[in-house]
Write an enzyme that holds these catalytic residues in place. Structure first.
Site, PDB file in Angstrom:
ATOM      1  N   LYS A 152       0.941  -1.187  -0.015  1.00 19.69           N
ATOM      2  CA  LYS A 152      -0.031   0.042  -0.049  1.00 19.69           C
ATOM      3  C   LYS A 152       0.917   1.115   0.140  1.00 19.69           C
ATOM      4  O   LYS A 152       0.661   2.294  -0.800  1.00 19.69           O
ATOM      5  CB  LYS A 152      -1.036   0.156   1.240  1.00 19.69           C
ATOM      6  CG  LYS A 152      -1.712   1.217   1.656  1.00 19.69           C
ATOM      7  CD  LYS A 152      -2.457   1.437   2.744  1.00 19.69           C
ATOM      8  CE  LYS A 152      -1.931   1.639   4.098  1.00 19.69           C
ATOM      9  NZ  LYS A 152      -1.639   3.025   4.472  1.00 19.69           N
ATOM     10  N   ASN A 153       1.977   1.445   0.818  1.00 21.60           N
ATOM     11  CA  ASN A 153       2.609   2.344   0.942  1.00 21.60           C
ATOM     12  C   ASN A 153       3.671   2.726   0.090  1.00 21.60           C
ATOM     13  O   ASN A 153       4.575   3.778   0.137  1.00 21.60           O
ATOM     14  CB  ASN A 153       3.157   2.388   2.477  1.00 21.60           C
ATOM     15  CG  ASN A 153       2.014   2.621   3.359  1.00 21.60           C
ATOM     16  OD1 ASN A 153       1.170   2.917   3.234  1.00 21.60           O
ATOM     17  ND2 ASN A 153       2.446   2.488   4.768  1.00 21.60           N
ATOM     18  N   ASP A 176       4.500   0.290  11.995  1.00 16.60           N
ATOM     19  CA  ASP A 176       3.373  -0.153  11.598  1.00 16.60           C
ATOM     20  C   ASP A 176       3.132  -1.829  12.124  1.00 16.60           C
ATOM     21  O   ASP A 176       2.199  -2.362  11.823  1.00 16.60           O
ATOM     22  CB  ASP A 176       3.405  -0.158  10.058  1.00 16.60           C
ATOM     23  CG  ASP A 176       3.089   1.327   9.483  1.00 16.60           C
ATOM     24  OD1 ASP A 176       3.270   1.249   8.223  1.00 16.60           O
ATOM     25  OD2 ASP A 176       2.832   1.917  10.307  1.00 16.60           O
ATOM     26  N   CYS A 207      -5.190  12.398  12.921  1.00 19.03           N
ATOM     27  CA  CYS A 207      -5.928  11.246  12.557  1.00 19.03           C
ATOM     28  C   CYS A 207      -5.639  10.645  14.025  1.00 19.03           C
ATOM     29  O   CYS A 207      -5.314  11.104  14.856  1.00 19.03           O
ATOM     30  CB  CYS A 207      -5.212  10.278  11.365  1.00 19.03           C
ATOM     31  SG  CYS A 207      -3.863   9.492  11.967  1.00 19.03           S
ATOM     32  N   ARG A 255      -9.001  -0.520   4.481  1.00 20.23           N
ATOM     33  CA  ARG A 255      -7.893   0.544   3.818  1.00 20.23           C
ATOM     34  C   ARG A 255      -6.421   0.037   3.633  1.00 20.23           C
ATOM     35  O   ARG A 255      -5.911   0.256   2.651  1.00 20.23           O
ATOM     36  CB  ARG A 255      -7.615   1.544   4.837  1.00 20.23           C
ATOM     37  CG  ARG A 255      -8.991   2.341   5.136  1.00 20.23           C
ATOM     38  CD  ARG A 255      -8.489   3.758   6.046  1.00 20.23           C
ATOM     39  NE  ARG A 255      -7.404   4.433   5.448  1.00 20.23           N
ATOM     40  CZ  ARG A 255      -7.066   5.514   5.794  1.00 20.23           C
ATOM     41  NH1 ARG A 255      -7.778   6.062   6.874  1.00 20.23           N
ATOM     42  NH2 ARG A 255      -6.196   6.127   5.203  1.00 20.23           N
ATOM     43  N   ARG A 290       0.190  14.282  13.355  1.00 18.98           N
ATOM     44  CA  ARG A 290       0.937  14.225  11.883  1.00 18.98           C
ATOM     45  C   ARG A 290       0.608  15.318  10.863  1.00 18.98           C
ATOM     46  O   ARG A 290       0.190  15.454   9.985  1.00 18.98           O
ATOM     47  CB  ARG A 290      -0.027  13.078  11.260  1.00 18.98           C
ATOM     48  CG  ARG A 290      -0.019  11.783  12.165  1.00 18.98           C
ATOM     49  CD  ARG A 290      -0.704  10.515  11.444  1.00 18.98           C
ATOM     50  NE  ARG A 290       0.162   9.999  10.442  1.00 18.98           N
ATOM     51  CZ  ARG A 290      -0.370   8.915   9.481  1.00 18.98           C
ATOM     52  NH1 ARG A 290      -1.585   8.531   9.868  1.00 18.98           N
ATOM     53  NH2 ARG A 290       0.496   8.489   8.578  1.00 18.98           N
TER      54      ARG A 290
HETATM   55  C1  EPZ Z   1       4.073   6.921   6.625  1.00 26.33           C
HETATM   56  O1  EPZ Z   1       3.309   7.880   7.152  1.00 26.33           O
HETATM   57  C2  EPZ Z   1       3.100   5.752   6.243  1.00 26.33           C
HETATM   58  N1  EPZ Z   1       2.170   5.975   5.586  1.00 26.33           N
HETATM   59  C3  EPZ Z   1       2.426   5.223   7.642  1.00 26.33           C
HETATM   60  O2  EPZ Z   1       1.853   3.951   7.370  1.00 26.33           O
HETATM   61  C4  EPZ Z   1       3.764   4.874   8.627  1.00 26.33           C
HETATM   62  O3  EPZ Z   1       3.275   4.616   9.876  1.00 26.33           O
HETATM   63  C5  EPZ Z   1       4.631   6.052   8.662  1.00 26.33           C
HETATM   64  O4  EPZ Z   1       5.051   6.427   7.606  1.00 26.33           O
HETATM   65  C6  EPZ Z   1       5.968   5.978   9.692  1.00 26.33           C
HETATM   66  O5  EPZ Z   1       6.695   4.767   8.893  1.00 26.33           O
HETATM   67  C7  EPZ Z   1       2.459   6.007   4.278  1.00 26.33           C
HETATM   68  O6  EPZ Z   1       3.644   5.833   3.610  1.00 26.33           O
HETATM   69  C8  EPZ Z   1       1.220   6.468   3.062  1.00 26.33           C
HETATM   70  P1  EPZ Z   1       5.899  10.210   8.720  1.00 26.33           P
HETATM   71  P2  EPZ Z   1       3.734   9.355   7.123  1.00 26.33           P
HETATM   72  O7  EPZ Z   1       5.848  11.623   7.966  1.00 26.33           O
HETATM   73  O8  EPZ Z   1       4.722   9.690   6.255  1.00 26.33           O
HETATM   74  C9  EPZ Z   1       6.336  13.639  12.124  1.00 26.33           C
HETATM   75  C10 EPZ Z   1       0.030   2.704   7.685  1.00 26.33           C
HETATM   76  O9  EPZ Z   1      -0.391   2.086   8.775  1.00 26.33           O
HETATM   77  N2  EPZ Z   1       6.044  14.395  10.951  1.00 26.33           N
HETATM   78  O10 EPZ Z   1       7.044   9.360   8.513  1.00 26.33           O
HETATM   79  O11 EPZ Z   1       2.766  10.317   7.289  1.00 26.33           O
HETATM   80  C11 EPZ Z   1       5.095  12.659  12.204  1.00 26.33           C
HETATM   81  O12 EPZ Z   1       3.974  13.383  13.314  1.00 26.33           O
HETATM   82  C12 EPZ Z   1       0.210   4.120   7.743  1.00 26.33           C
HETATM   83  O13 EPZ Z   1      -0.124   2.225   6.591  1.00 26.33           O
HETATM   84  C13 EPZ Z   1       6.210  15.881  11.052  1.00 26.33           C
HETATM   85  O14 EPZ Z   1       6.313  16.172  12.359  1.00 26.33           O
HETATM   86  O15 EPZ Z   1       4.721   9.265   8.552  1.00 26.33           O
HETATM   87  C14 EPZ Z   1       5.609  11.324  13.014  1.00 26.33           C
HETATM   88  O16 EPZ Z   1       5.421  11.649  14.152  1.00 26.33           O
HETATM   89  C15 EPZ Z   1       0.177   4.480   9.024  1.00 26.33           C
HETATM   90  N3  EPZ Z   1       6.075  16.706  10.163  1.00 26.33           N
HETATM   91  C16 EPZ Z   1       6.732  11.308  12.275  1.00 26.33           C
HETATM   92  O17 EPZ Z   1       7.309  12.508  11.772  1.00 26.33           O
HETATM   93  C17 EPZ Z   1       6.049  16.432   8.995  1.00 26.33           C
HETATM   94  O18 EPZ Z   1       6.105  17.173   7.879  1.00 26.33           O
HETATM   95  C18 EPZ Z   1       6.959  10.238  11.255  1.00 26.33           C
HETATM   96  O19 EPZ Z   1       5.912  10.710  10.218  1.00 26.33           O
HETATM   97  C19 EPZ Z   1       6.025  14.894   8.646  1.00 26.33           C
HETATM   98  C20 EPZ Z   1       6.102  14.187   9.640  1.00 26.33           C
END
Ligand code: EPZ
Length: 416
Positions: free
Chosen positions: A22-23, A304, A116, A396, A121
């Site tokens: 998915k990702n 995850d 969410c 999803r 996020r």
């Molecule tokens: C990706 O989300 C995945 N989704 C998530 O999978 C996964 O849990 C996550 O990466 C971590 O591995 C997709 O790839 C579509 P991040 P993402 O940006 O990119 C903070 C699932 O279950 N952050 O790596 O949204 C954020 O709050 C989903 O399939 C900022 O502060 O996660 C978090 O604490 C859930 N500012 C950390 O970084 C930003 O601009 C990591 O988030 C971006 C992120």
């Protein structure tokens, strides 16, 4: 609201075919915006999030042709540079259209994703990176409005590792004027898969999979054919379910080399694993042993997979400390697992799970994608019937999960 009813107690046996990731599919679908030529994708998972992303792209004018697990997307006739709130609010990954739209069309109007269940996020790192590349960005009425005559290469440092942040900026940089260096970039296999797809489209990218990715912008990207990599989280979820139920299963169409830490933890829990090319076999005799874990960016233990391992730990022999370092609220499954008789204490981002001999079936509620997978695993081991509500969360990210689990011997059915 659809529900799943599970009669626990059946060890899982047999083989399961893993779907595409998915990702990886979600960012790669957005890459279609970067070219006027068709992007022919295969091994695309049949998921709700994938159809949501396809509809988002179609409302922008991307042509889409779905043939089973094959999806052809063409950005030739894009005529709307907007991702509206009513679509973004259901799927945060919609923010991944931002980088490609600004890169190819010089403008984008993308709704700010709300928070969410698992945390606030934000997308501040996505925005800061685009500003560093010369985009003018204003936030108005809940929308990110980005404009740029042409993005310029820049050196961008992520003070937090961000998967979609890295992906958004890598796509933006692919068509920028000059070289972009992403430092402290995400190293997830799905980031590498996107980079490999962009390279197939003519992008000039090196270092994907390391914490420093260099992208030399090009004038245009052409079409390509690309096969999405296997879903490591779906793979891990089935392996944990087999370990928790004391079964033995074989995963096909998967890839072990992107699951190292998960396989290590399963071995620690007492599972016996054997690996061939695209196959992983797991055998579990008796009760699993508790495993401590701490989530971190790849290649460390994936956030995850935290909820799924918590379900395993609830019936394991011993106690386990589980630390969630990525999201501030990714213990929503704890309350629900307690309803099944689990002994879990939470202190901040740490959960202490004391294994109990068995769980009792009950009615529980899914709150987010991986929490719902955790409840399915718990339901598979609980005595009696477990009914899981709000399973749209599950749909999803897991293609045909009850069909795949039934084939493995689980007693599971969907209640309309
Ligand atoms: C990706 O989300 C995945 N989704 C998530 O999978 C996964 O849990 C996550 O990466 C971590 O591995 C997709 O790839 C579509 P991040 P993402 O940006 O990119 C903070 C699932 O279950 N952050 O790596 O949204 C954020 O709050 C989903 O399939 C900022 O502060 O996660 C978090 O604490 C859930 N500012 C950390 O970084 C930003 O601009 C990591 O988030 C971006 C992120």
């Amino acid at each position: 609201m659809q529900k799943l009813a599970i009669q626990g107690g059946n060890p899982l046996h047999g083989e399961v075919f893993i779907s595409g990731a998915k990702n990886a599919a979600l960012p790669i679908m957005c890459a279609s915006l970067l070219s006027a030529e068709p992007l022919r994708l295969s091994n695309v998972p049949d998921l709700h999030d994938v159809s949501t992303m396809r509809k988002l792209l179609q409302q922008m004018g991307v042509d889409a042709d779905v043939q089973g697990e094959n999806l052809t997307l063409s950005g030739a006739n894009v005529n709307k540079l907007e991702a509206p709130y009513d679509m973004v609010k259901t799927m945060r990954a919609s923010v991944l259209v931002l980088g490609p739209l600004v890169a190819r069309f010089g403008e984008a109007m993308v709704s700010l994703p709300g928070g969410c269940a698992i945390g606030s996020r934000p997308v501040d790192l996505h925005i800061k990176g685009l500003q560093a590349m010369g985009a003018q960005i204003t936030i108005e009425h809940g929308y990110i409005h980005a404009k740029a005559k042409r993005l310029k290469g820049a050196r961008i440092f992520f003070d937090i590792v961000s998967v979609t942040g890295t992906e958004n900026l890598m796509m933006a940089a692919a068509l920028a004027d000059g070289v972009t260096v992403l430092e402290n970039a995400a190293r997830e296999p799905e980031v590498v898969d996107l980079a490999n797809c962009l390279i197939e489209m003519g992008a000039n990218i090196s270092g994907a999979g390391s914490d420093t990715i260099t992208i030399a912008g090009v004038e245009k990207l052409h079409g390509a054919e690309y096969r999405i990599l296997p879903d490591r989280i779906e793979s891990g979820t089935f392996l944990v379910a087999a370990a928790a139920t004391g079964g033995s299963i074989t995963l096909r169409n998967t890839s072990a080399d992107i699951l190292d830490t998960v396989l290590e933890k399963l071995t620690e829990a007492g599972a016996r694993l054997s690996i061939e090319a695209d196959t992983i076999h797991l055998e579990m005799q008796g009760r699993p042993k508790s495993v401590n874990l701490r989530t971190s960016p790849y290649p460390a233990f994936p956030t995850d997979m935290q909820a799924q391992f918590m379900a395993l730990n609830t019936i394991a022999d011993g106690s386990a400390m589980m630390v969630e370092t990525i999201f501030e609220n990714r213990f929503m499954h704890v309350q629900e697992l307690r309803r099944l008789g689990a002994q879990i204490d939470v202190e901040g981002n740490t959960a202490l799970v004391r294994g109990v001999p068995c769980l009792e079936g009950a009615t529980v509620m899914a709150t987010d994608l991986r929490a719902s997978a955790s409840l399915v695993i718990a339901g598979l081991v609980a005595q009696g019937e477990t009914v899981i509500d709000r399973i749209y969360h599950l749909d999803r990210g897991y293609a045909h999960i009850e069909a795949k689990l039934s084939k493995l011997g689980a007693s599971i059915r969907r209640l309309k």
